[in-house]
Design an enzyme around this catalytic site. Structure first.
Site, mmCIF file in Angstrom:
data_model
loop_
_atom_site.group_PDB
_atom_site.id
_atom_site.type_symbol
_atom_site.label_atom_id
_atom_site.label_comp_id
_atom_site.label_asym_id
_atom_site.label_seq_id
_atom_site.Cartn_x
_atom_site.Cartn_y
_atom_site.Cartn_z
ATOM 1 N N ARG A 178 126.540 -24.185 54.899
ATOM 2 C CA ARG A 178 127.548 -25.198 55.217
ATOM 3 C C ARG A 178 127.014 -26.637 55.175
ATOM 4 O O ARG A 178 127.612 -27.538 55.744
ATOM 5 C CB ARG A 178 128.201 -24.919 56.575
ATOM 6 C CG ARG A 178 128.947 -23.596 56.628
ATOM 7 C CD ARG A 178 129.764 -23.478 57.902
ATOM 8 N NE ARG A 178 130.554 -22.259 57.904
ATOM 9 C CZ ARG A 178 130.169 -21.103 58.437
ATOM 10 N NH1 ARG A 178 128.977 -21.018 59.015
ATOM 11 N NH2 ARG A 178 130.947 -20.048 58.405
ATOM 12 N N LYS A 189 129.763 -37.420 44.535
ATOM 13 C CA LYS A 189 130.596 -36.451 43.821
ATOM 14 C C LYS A 189 129.694 -35.345 43.295
ATOM 15 O O LYS A 189 128.777 -35.595 42.507
ATOM 16 C CB LYS A 189 131.323 -37.108 42.648
ATOM 17 C CG LYS A 189 132.622 -37.778 42.995
ATOM 18 C CD LYS A 189 133.323 -38.183 41.710
ATOM 19 C CE LYS A 189 134.703 -38.738 41.968
ATOM 20 N NZ LYS A 189 135.382 -39.110 40.705
ATOM 21 N N GLU A 191 128.577 -45.536 30.336
ATOM 22 C CA GLU A 191 128.928 -45.738 31.744
ATOM 23 C C GLU A 191 128.603 -47.165 32.190
ATOM 24 O O GLU A 191 129.324 -47.744 33.003
ATOM 25 C CB GLU A 191 128.197 -44.720 32.623
ATOM 26 C CG GLU A 191 128.637 -43.276 32.422
ATOM 27 C CD GLU A 191 129.981 -42.949 33.071
ATOM 28 O OE1 GLU A 191 130.611 -43.854 33.645
ATOM 29 O OE2 GLU A 191 130.395 -41.779 32.995
ATOM 30 N N LYS A 193 129.203 -49.754 41.984
ATOM 31 C CA LYS A 193 129.659 -48.431 42.427
ATOM 32 C C LYS A 193 129.528 -48.276 43.934
ATOM 33 O O LYS A 193 130.416 -47.709 44.584
ATOM 34 C CB LYS A 193 128.891 -47.321 41.716
ATOM 35 C CG LYS A 193 129.457 -45.952 42.082
ATOM 36 C CD LYS A 193 129.082 -44.864 41.125
ATOM 37 C CE LYS A 193 129.854 -43.579 41.452
ATOM 38 N NZ LYS A 193 129.484 -42.467 40.546
ATOM 39 N N GLU A 206 138.133 -41.054 46.919
ATOM 40 C CA GLU A 206 138.930 -41.346 45.722
ATOM 41 C C GLU A 206 140.435 -41.250 45.974
ATOM 42 O O GLU A 206 141.181 -40.608 45.246
ATOM 43 C CB GLU A 206 138.532 -40.414 44.568
ATOM 44 C CG GLU A 206 138.935 -40.946 43.190
ATOM 45 C CD GLU A 206 138.391 -40.098 42.062
ATOM 46 O OE1 GLU A 206 139.187 -39.380 41.445
ATOM 47 O OE2 GLU A 206 137.170 -40.155 41.800
ATOM 48 N N ARG A 217 138.610 -46.046 44.042
ATOM 49 C CA ARG A 217 137.526 -45.300 43.398
ATOM 50 C C ARG A 217 137.974 -44.623 42.111
ATOM 51 O O ARG A 217 137.167 -44.371 41.212
ATOM 52 C CB ARG A 217 136.928 -44.266 44.364
ATOM 53 C CG ARG A 217 135.725 -43.548 43.762
ATOM 54 C CD ARG A 217 134.935 -42.731 44.748
ATOM 55 N NE ARG A 217 133.815 -42.090 44.078
ATOM 56 C CZ ARG A 217 132.857 -41.408 44.667
ATOM 57 N NH1 ARG A 217 132.866 -41.265 45.989
ATOM 58 N NH2 ARG A 217 131.880 -40.858 43.979
ATOM 59 N N ASN A 260 137.004 -43.814 36.886
ATOM 60 C CA ASN A 260 137.305 -42.798 35.887
ATOM 61 C C ASN A 260 137.871 -43.390 34.595
ATOM 62 O O ASN A 260 138.427 -42.644 33.771
ATOM 63 C CB ASN A 260 138.290 -41.777 36.452
ATOM 64 C CG ASN A 260 137.643 -40.883 37.490
ATOM 65 O OD1 ASN A 260 136.701 -40.158 37.207
ATOM 66 N ND2 ASN A 260 138.143 -40.956 38.713
ATOM 67 N N HIS A 289 137.662 -41.483 31.364
ATOM 68 C CA HIS A 289 137.242 -40.119 31.666
ATOM 69 C C HIS A 289 138.330 -39.075 31.434
ATOM 70 O O HIS A 289 138.009 -37.916 31.144
ATOM 71 C CB HIS A 289 136.735 -40.039 33.108
ATOM 72 C CG HIS A 289 135.373 -40.616 33.305
ATOM 73 N ND1 HIS A 289 135.083 -41.926 33.020
ATOM 74 C CD2 HIS A 289 134.223 -40.060 33.766
ATOM 75 C CE1 HIS A 289 133.797 -42.152 33.298
ATOM 76 N NE2 HIS A 289 133.264 -41.033 33.737
ATOM 77 N N HIS A 304 137.007 -36.229 29.389
ATOM 78 C CA HIS A 304 136.886 -34.860 29.890
ATOM 79 C C HIS A 304 137.638 -33.871 29.003
ATOM 80 O O HIS A 304 137.204 -32.726 28.821
ATOM 81 C CB HIS A 304 137.410 -34.777 31.324
ATOM 82 C CG HIS A 304 136.487 -35.392 32.330
ATOM 83 N ND1 HIS A 304 136.851 -35.582 33.646
ATOM 84 C CD2 HIS A 304 135.216 -35.845 32.237
ATOM 85 C CE1 HIS A 304 135.851 -36.138 34.304
ATOM 86 N NE2 HIS A 304 134.850 -36.306 33.465
ATOM 87 N N HIS A 350 128.499 -36.375 27.756
ATOM 88 C CA HIS A 350 129.515 -36.974 28.619
ATOM 89 C C HIS A 350 129.758 -38.438 28.269
ATOM 90 O O HIS A 350 130.901 -38.882 28.137
ATOM 91 C CB HIS A 350 129.089 -36.839 30.081
ATOM 92 C CG HIS A 350 130.016 -37.509 31.046
ATOM 93 N ND1 HIS A 350 131.310 -37.095 31.239
ATOM 94 C CD2 HIS A 350 129.835 -38.590 31.859
ATOM 95 C CE1 HIS A 350 131.891 -37.869 32.139
ATOM 96 N NE2 HIS A 350 131.024 -38.788 32.522
#
Length: 361
Positions: free
Chosen positions: A118, A140, A182, A224, A234, A238, A242, A245, A249, A262
């Protein structure tokens, strides 16, 4: 050494940027609270830097897990490998995971740390430009699934991020260029002056001038860190990170993870987002061309993969995590240095942009 902080109350943590950090025993040891450390790396980075890191962590009981390199291995099978290894070797809640590698290793290690018993501590030691300016910062963590990228994961912050500039000296040119996508993204979405700085310093960046790289990476991390501090999970601003993206993606998932890097997919996705914004009269065609030219300066793709259909994009884009009530949400630039979230983009508009920016075989 440059240092900055991601300010998240009790989850705040530092980002340290300098040459030689992998050998800074005192600094590395400062962020480990137990006696046991499990280093997770891949079969490309480990031969280069694992021994150096182990020497710096010599005062701890060390364990290691080596994952095969590549985005295709950021999956539940690799996650299971990590879980089984840590259980079999008796790691407890006082163990610390150290992620030594690029974005795949950082994301995978962070997700493992979030889930093991956990939640246990982890430290990011990113070794690619993309991971240094983006994926190592912000918490993330995730693995990929054939139906979507980063769909299984958690928000889980590291205890510290160590960016050793020396690791960029062994980074292949294609991987360096992917990281620049990026970097350029930060200029497009948040800082027009930084975008111009990238244009002015593109030769020094390409030559990997150490001082220039340090300035560039620190600025990206600062942007960032500020955004993450304002919106950790997000729910608002935030999502701007993306930019490019959603298209990107879709490219990665459709082409098979790892066939397009990526950053390469994000580069093409950024041009699609900018072109869509121009069609909607949000930005000028001159701004689209400036974005396109800067990406080309670092040998990045500015069109999508040959033969990928509109339906191929839309199918994956409909599964994007930002979507609300079944509507595709996109981050679009409203000028260089600023962007906004847009809902309910018409299929016709998406199809027009995708078709115009799909490479012809």
């Amino acid at each position: 050494m440059a240092s900055l902080t991601v300010s998240l109350d009790e989850r705040s943590y530092p980002i340290h940027i300098a040459s030689g950090l992998l050998s800074d025993t005192d600094l590395l040891n400062r962020y480990i609270r137990g006696k046991r450390v499990c280093i997770i790396s891949n079969d490309i980075v480990a031969p280069l830097y694992l021994n150096q890191l182990k020497q710096s962590l010599g005062g701890f009981e060390l364990d290691q897990i080596i994952i095969a390199d590549g985005e295709a291995n950021k999956n539940l099978n690799s996650f299971e490998t990590i879980m089984a290894h840590m259980l079999a070797n008796g790691h407890g809640r006082d163990s610390t995971i150290v992620a030594l590698g690029g974005g795949v290793i950082g994301d995978l290690s962070g997700f493992a740390a979030a889930c093991y018993q956990r939640g246990i501590d982890f430290i990011q030691v990113p070794t690619t430009l993309l991971s240094q300016v983006d994926s190592s910062v912000g918490g993330k963590t995730a693995v990929n699934h054939p139906l979507g990228k980063n769909m299984i994961g958690a928000f889980y912050q590291p205890k510290a991020v160590f960016i050793d500039l020396d690791t960029l000296l062994t980074l292949p040119d294609r991987e360096f260029a992917a990281g620049m996508a990026e970097v350029i993204k930060y200029g497009v979405l948040a800082d027009g002056e930084f975008f111009q700085w990238l244009i002015d310093n593109r030769k020094a960046i390409a030559d990997k001038d150490r001082k220039t790289l340090a300035t560039m990476i620190e600025h990206c991390c600062s942007i960032k860190a500020d955004i993450v501090a304002r919106d950790e999970k997000e729910s608002g601003v935030r999502a701007h990170l993306n930019l490019g993206h959603t298209f990107g993606h879709a490219i990665e998932a459709e082409q098979g993870y790892g066939n397009w890097l990526h950053g390469e997919a994000v580069a093409a996705g950024m041009v699609m987002a900018a072109a869509l914004a121009a069609n909607m009269q949000l930005i000028t065609s001159d701004d689209v061309e400036r974005i396109r030219e800067l990406l080309l300066a670092f040998a990045l793709p500015v069109t999508g993969p040959s033969g990928m259909s509109v339906d191929g994009y839309i199918r994956h884009m409909r599964r994007d995590k930002k979507n609300m009530d079944g509507n595709i949400r996109l981050i679009l630039p409203t000028k260089i240095g600023q962007c906004e979230i847009f809902d309910n983009i018409e299929h016709r508009q998406l199809a027009q942009v995708i078709e115009s920016l799909t490479a012809r075989s």
